[in-house]
Design a protein around this motif. Structure first.
Motif, PDB file in Angstrom:
ATOM      1  N   GLU A 153      33.844  28.152  51.929  1.00  0.00           N
ATOM      2  CA  GLU A 153      34.419  28.481  53.236  1.00  0.00           C
ATOM      3  C   GLU A 153      35.940  28.647  53.147  1.00  0.00           C
ATOM      4  OE1 GLU A 153      33.319  29.099  56.304  1.00  0.00           O
ATOM      5  OE2 GLU A 153      31.185  28.923  55.831  1.00  0.00           O
ATOM      6  N   LEU A 154      36.595  27.752  52.404  1.00  0.00           N
ATOM      7  CA  LEU A 154      38.053  27.849  52.245  1.00  0.00           C
ATOM      8  C   LEU A 154      38.427  29.140  51.528  1.00  0.00           C
ATOM      9  CD1 LEU A 154      38.843  24.141  51.281  1.00  0.00           C
ATOM     10  CD2 LEU A 154      39.568  25.303  53.380  1.00  0.00           C
ATOM     11  N   ASN A 155      37.602  29.546  50.573  1.00  0.00           N
ATOM     12  CA  ASN A 155      37.840  30.813  49.886  1.00  0.00           C
ATOM     13  C   ASN A 155      37.690  31.989  50.852  1.00  0.00           C
ATOM     14  OD1 ASN A 155      36.090  33.209  48.441  1.00  0.00           O
ATOM     15  ND2 ASN A 155      37.866  32.590  47.210  1.00  0.00           N
TER      16      ASN A 155
ATOM     17  N   LYS B  53      41.300  28.409  43.537  1.00  0.00           N
ATOM     18  CA  LYS B  53      41.410  27.381  42.501  1.00  0.00           C
ATOM     19  C   LYS B  53      41.040  26.007  43.061  1.00  0.00           C
ATOM     20  CE  LYS B  53      43.159  30.765  40.179  1.00  0.00           C
ATOM     21  NZ  LYS B  53      42.359  31.530  39.221  1.00  0.00           N
ATOM     22  N   PHE B  54      39.935  25.460  42.561  1.00  0.00           N
ATOM     23  CA  PHE B  54      39.439  24.166  43.031  1.00  0.00           C
ATOM     24  C   PHE B  54      39.074  23.300  41.831  1.00  0.00           C
ATOM     25  CE2 PHE B  54      38.800  27.133  46.444  1.00  0.00           C
ATOM     26  CZ  PHE B  54      39.047  26.421  47.597  1.00  0.00           C
ATOM     27  N   ILE B  55      39.405  22.016  41.925  1.00  0.00           N
ATOM     28  CA  ILE B  55      39.042  21.060  40.884  1.00  0.00           C
ATOM     29  C   ILE B  55      38.308  19.899  41.544  1.00  0.00           C
ATOM     30  CG2 ILE B  55      39.898  19.464  39.118  1.00  0.00           C
ATOM     31  CD1 ILE B  55      42.336  21.290  38.815  1.00  0.00           C
TER      32      ILE B  55
ATOM     33  N   ARG C 101      38.877  27.984  28.667  1.00  0.00           N
ATOM     34  CA  ARG C 101      38.379  27.969  30.048  1.00  0.00           C
ATOM     35  C   ARG C 101      39.478  27.603  31.033  1.00  0.00           C
ATOM     36  NH1 ARG C 101      32.790  28.331  30.758  1.00  0.00           N
ATOM     37  NH2 ARG C 101      33.460  28.774  32.880  1.00  0.00           N
ATOM     38  N   VAL C 102      40.415  26.755  30.577  1.00  0.00           N
ATOM     39  CA  VAL C 102      41.540  26.399  31.447  1.00  0.00           C
ATOM     40  C   VAL C 102      42.417  27.626  31.688  1.00  0.00           C
ATOM     41  CG1 VAL C 102      43.592  24.956  31.687  1.00  0.00           C
ATOM     42  CG2 VAL C 102      41.503  23.997  30.699  1.00  0.00           C
ATOM     43  N   ARG C 103      42.667  28.399  30.629  1.00  0.00           N
ATOM     44  CA  ARG C 103      43.441  29.635  30.776  1.00  0.00           C
ATOM     45  C   ARG C 103      42.720  30.604  31.714  1.00  0.00           C
ATOM     46  NH1 ARG C 103      48.163  31.703  31.015  1.00  0.00           N
ATOM     47  NH2 ARG C 103      48.809  30.543  29.169  1.00  0.00           N
ATOM     48  N   MET C 104      41.418  30.744  31.553  1.00  0.00           N
ATOM     49  CA  MET C 104      40.638  31.616  32.435  1.00  0.00           C
ATOM     50  C   MET C 104      40.685  31.109  33.875  1.00  0.00           C
ATOM     51  SD  MET C 104      37.376  32.220  29.889  1.00  0.00           S
ATOM     52  CE  MET C 104      36.370  32.972  31.169  1.00  0.00           C
ATOM     53  N   PHE C 105      40.632  29.788  34.027  1.00  0.00           N
ATOM     54  CA  PHE C 105      40.736  29.179  35.359  1.00  0.00           C
ATOM     55  C   PHE C 105      42.022  29.633  36.046  1.00  0.00           C
ATOM     56  CE2 PHE C 105      42.379  25.675  38.002  1.00  0.00           C
ATOM     57  CZ  PHE C 105      41.304  25.442  38.850  1.00  0.00           C
ATOM     58  N   GLY C 106      43.100  29.674  35.286  1.00  0.00           N
ATOM     59  CA  GLY C 106      44.388  30.051  35.861  1.00  0.00           C
ATOM     60  C   GLY C 106      44.506  31.522  36.185  1.00  0.00           C
ATOM     61  N   GLN C 107      43.887  32.396  35.382  1.00  0.00           N
ATOM     62  CA  GLN C 107      44.124  33.828  35.496  1.00  0.00           C
ATOM     63  C   GLN C 107      43.051  34.600  36.258  1.00  0.00           C
ATOM     64  OE1 GLN C 107      44.683  35.068  31.406  1.00  0.00           O
ATOM     65  NE2 GLN C 107      46.885  34.726  31.517  1.00  0.00           N
ATOM     66  N   ASP C 108      41.865  34.032  36.399  1.00  0.00           N
ATOM     67  CA  ASP C 108      40.772  34.787  37.017  1.00  0.00           C
ATOM     68  C   ASP C 108      41.030  35.000  38.510  1.00  0.00           C
ATOM     69  OD1 ASP C 108      38.124  35.586  38.063  1.00  0.00           O
ATOM     70  OD2 ASP C 108      37.434  35.046  36.063  1.00  0.00           O
ATOM     71  N   LEU C 109      40.770  36.227  38.965  1.00  0.00           N
ATOM     72  CA  LEU C 109      40.970  36.561  40.375  1.00  0.00           C
ATOM     73  C   LEU C 109      39.886  35.959  41.263  1.00  0.00           C
ATOM     74  CD1 LEU C 109      41.926  40.325  39.989  1.00  0.00           C
ATOM     75  CD2 LEU C 109      43.425  38.538  40.870  1.00  0.00           C
ATOM     76  N   ASN C 110      38.702  35.719  40.694  1.00  0.00           N
ATOM     77  CA  ASN C 110      37.592  35.192  41.481  1.00  0.00           C
ATOM     78  C   ASN C 110      37.691  33.679  41.641  1.00  0.00           C
ATOM     79  OD1 ASN C 110      36.300  37.705  41.869  1.00  0.00           O
ATOM     80  ND2 ASN C 110      35.381  37.577  39.834  1.00  0.00           N
ATOM     81  N   LEU C 111      36.882  33.165  42.536  1.00  0.00           N
ATOM     82  CA  LEU C 111      36.821  31.739  42.815  1.00  0.00           C
ATOM     83  C   LEU C 111      36.442  30.953  41.563  1.00  0.00           C
ATOM     84  CD1 LEU C 111      36.687  29.281  44.717  1.00  0.00           C
ATOM     85  CD2 LEU C 111      34.443  30.076  45.466  1.00  0.00           C
ATOM     86  N   GLN C 112      37.224  29.921  41.251  1.00  0.00           N
ATOM     87  CA  GLN C 112      37.020  29.087  40.070  1.00  0.00           C
ATOM     88  C   GLN C 112      36.868  27.622  40.492  1.00  0.00           C
ATOM     89  OE1 GLN C 112      37.243  30.067  36.490  1.00  0.00           O
ATOM     90  NE2 GLN C 112      36.716  31.984  37.502  1.00  0.00           N
ATOM     91  N   ILE C 113      35.843  26.952  39.949  1.00  0.00           N
ATOM     92  CA  ILE C 113      35.614  25.538  40.242  1.00  0.00           C
ATOM     93  C   ILE C 113      35.529  24.779  38.927  1.00  0.00           C
ATOM     94  CG2 ILE C 113      34.098  23.854  41.363  1.00  0.00           C
ATOM     95  CD1 ILE C 113      32.992  26.219  43.056  1.00  0.00           C
TER      96      ILE C 113
END
Length: 214
Positions: free
Chosen positions: A97-99, A106-108, A152-164
């Motif tokens: 919903e926030l997305n 970016k969510f952890i 995966r951390v680098r991808m987490f930072g750069q990906d345009l899509n929602l990342q969890i």
């Protein structure tokens, strides 16, 4: 094959989701124009507006009203739900919903144990089709943090899509030397990449996360 069926219209769960999402009512969803660099969550609501939203939510839930002194950045909000009411489902759907509402990607999720981490990952697995139906095939990626897979951390930072990202308290504490050091092909310390995304961090059962390192 046995398939679990989730009810997307339970009032108490919808109310719980809205109680979080409405904290940021008034935030404008902005398109991202970042390419090949860290893509952060963006929040430009003034503290006074967040307080106004928070007090509205507290009123409708019969809670004591907070004052401006309660709010300090980074913002820290406590959400309580009764055991057995589906809090994992609720906070996962809250992420989506926030997305959708504000464009945050970016969510952890921080959990106190490996067992709970596995439970969260399992819930992400079994709710994927359910959430696709609700959110029109919204693309999102989820993964468990592992110190031997920092790509995966680098991808987490750069990906345009929602990342969890799902991480245990102990994994973070034990990997303190790894997460705070520069590594080949990373270009920066993993912790700096994570920090620069300005992530929304969900602490699952924070009462179990005491200790200086944590």
């Amino acid at each position: 094959m046995l398939r679990l069926k989730f009810d997307s219209k339970l009032d108490f769960q919808i109310n719980a989701i809205n109680s979080v999402v409405d904290i940021f009512k008034g935030q404008i969803k902005k398109p991202s124009n970042y390419t090949f660099q860290i893509i952060p969550n963006f929040l430009d609501l003034p503290k006074e507006k967040i307080l106004e939203n928070l007090q509205e939510i507290q009123k409708r839930n019969g809670l004591t009203l907070s004052n401006i002194d309660y709010l300090s950045e980074p913002y820290n909000f406590t959400i309580e739900m009764e055991t057995g009411t589906g809090k994992t489902y609720v906070y996962l759907r809250t992420i989506l919903e926030l997305n959708q509402r504000y464009g945050w990607t970016k969510f952890i999720i921080v959990v106190p144990s490996v067992a709970i981490k596995e439970g969260v990952l399992k819930t992400l697995d079994i709710t994927k089709e359910h959430f696709k139906q609700i959110y029109d095939n919204l693309p999102y990626t989820y993964f468990a943090y592992k110190s031997d897979n920092l790509v995966r951390v680098r991808m987490f930072g750069q990906d345009l899509n929602l990342q969890i990202m799902v991480i245990t308290r102990d994994a973070f504490n034990k990997d303190v030397n790894i997460i705070h050091n520069v590594h080949d092909k990373m270009g920066d310390k993993p912790i700096e990449i994570i920090k620069n995304t300005k992530p929304i961090v969900i602490l699952d059962e924070p009462q179990k996360m005491s200790g200086e390192a944590t």
